[in-house]
Design a protein around this motif. Structure first.
Motif, short mmCIF file in Angstrom:
data_model
loop_
_atom_site.label_atom_id
_atom_site.label_comp_id
_atom_site.label_asym_id
_atom_site.label_seq_id
_atom_site.Cartn_x
_atom_site.Cartn_y
_atom_site.Cartn_z
N ASP A 80 125.49 26.70 57.48
CA ASP A 80 126.92 26.83 57.15
C ASP A 80 127.39 28.28 57.31
O ASP A 80 128.47 28.53 57.86
N LYS A 81 126.59 29.22 56.86
CA LYS A 81 126.95 30.64 57.01
C LYS A 81 127.06 31.01 58.50
O LYS A 81 127.98 31.73 58.89
N ILE A 84 130.25 29.57 59.96
CA ILE A 84 131.42 30.35 59.53
C ILE A 84 131.49 31.64 60.34
O ILE A 84 132.56 32.02 60.84
N GLU A 87 132.52 30.81 63.85
CA GLU A 87 133.94 30.48 63.92
C GLU A 87 134.79 31.75 63.83
O GLU A 87 135.81 31.88 64.54
N LYS A 88 134.38 32.67 62.97
CA LYS A 88 135.12 33.93 62.84
C LYS A 88 135.05 34.74 64.12
O LYS A 88 136.01 35.42 64.49
#
Length: 103
Positions: A80-81, A84, A87-88
């Motif tokens: 998940d990290k 994220i 995506e950033k």
């Protein structure tokens, strides 16, 4: 008189043979009973050892399940990290590719 002595000797020998036979029989009975009890004791110890081994295996299986759950949770959190972060950074990556392509 001599015949009386011979008769007593023969009776004594017969009694000795009888007592020896009884003693051997009793010794065999004692030995057989000891073997039977030893066999039972060994079987009991083997059953106890198997039971203890089964308990240890069950405990280890439970510990392994818990470890697997924790590992899966940690992997999911790390994934998940990473998602994220990806995506950033995806907008920056697209801009960088476009800038290199067109410049």
């Amino acid at each position: 008189m001599a015949s009386e002595t011979v008769k007593k000797i023969l009776q004594a020998e017969a009694e000795a043979d009888r007592l020896t036979t009884e003693a051997r029989k009793k010794a065999d009975e004692i030995t057989n009973e000891a073997q039977r009890q030893a066999t039972i004791a060994v079987q009991k110890k083997l059953a106890e050892a198997k039971s203890e081994t089964d308990k240890i295996r069950q405990n280890n299986a439970q510990i392994l399940k818990e470890y697997e759950k924790k590992a899966q949770k940690n992997c999911a959190e790390e994934l998940d990290k990473l998602k994220i972060t990806a995506e950033k950074n995806s907008a920056k990556a697209v801009s960088a590719v476009i800038d290199r392509f067109f410049n």
